[in-house]
Design a protein around this motif. Structure first.
Motif: not given
Length: 211
Positions: A110-130
């Motif tokens: 469930e934790g992995v699913r929620r992280i993967e489904d969190h579009s804002l988090l995914q965008r920040l991690v992929n594009n603004e990680a620094d």
């Protein structure tokens, strides 16, 4: 992975949410919600405090009254609330599991699913990680300590399943390290495959801990 707060810090959220105990209409809650709303279509570096205040229905001066350090303080509070809500939601998802293995298996899936489904988090991690990393680095030791405390509590409650002589404090820290590692790098395992995740939990996480 938590339930209602019990005796031993069994909810890994209380130290994360800087606004804990404040109602939804409190100006700080409104500003934090507005911050997350604004980040849906704005980069961290472009976050406008004026826009946040307007979205919250408050003045810029009110924002600075509650967050005098401005943008960083507001982002720090918003991310703390978001992370706390993640763990609280995960708590509800695993609370019905009656066995230790089942609870950890369901929690990882469930934790992995929620992280993967969190579009804002995914965008920040992929594009603004620094830019995101310093805020997450501040939260990481709190998350680890509270998760380890929760797991130690779980090991106490499921003590009949444990191998003889298991050091529960050491085991809880070991489990917390692995769980956070898998949540942070889920690509190594198909977390949609319950049988595989259950086997991972049984052999890698709980091997040597369960009787």
């Amino acid at each position: 992975m938590s339930e209602a707060v019990e005796s031993r810090g069994s909810a890994p959220d209380g130290g994360l949410d800087p606004l804990r105990g404040l109602g939804p209409d409190d100006p700080r809650r409104r500003l934090v919600r507005a911050t997350m709303d604004c980040l849906e279509d704005a980069a961290l570096s472009d976050l406008s405090l004026e826009r946040v205040a307007k979205s919250a229905g408050l003045s810029r001066s009110t924002l600075y009254r509650w967050f005098p350090d401005g943008r960083d303080a507001l982002l720090r509070a918003a991310l703390g609330v978001e992370v706390a809500e993640f763990w609280q939601g995960l708590a509800a998802a695993v609370a019905s599991e009656a066995r230790l293995e089942g609870r950890l298996t369901r929690g990882l899936m469930e934790g992995v699913r929620r992280i993967e489904d969190h579009s804002l988090l995914q965008r920040l991690v992929n594009n603004e990680a620094d830019q995101l990393a310093p805020f997450l680095d501040e939260l990481q030791p709190i998350v680890f300590a509270l998760l380890a405390a929760y797991l130690a509590d779980l090991l106490d409650r499921f003590s009949e399943d444990l191998a003889e002589g298991v050091d529960r404090e050491e085991a809880s820290r070991y489990l917390a390290t692995l769980i956070l590692s898998y949540l942070g790098s889920p690509a190594r395992v198909d977390f949609g495959d319950e049988d595989r995740v259950s086997r991972l939990v049984r052999t890698q996480l709980l091997g040597g801990i369960l009787a």
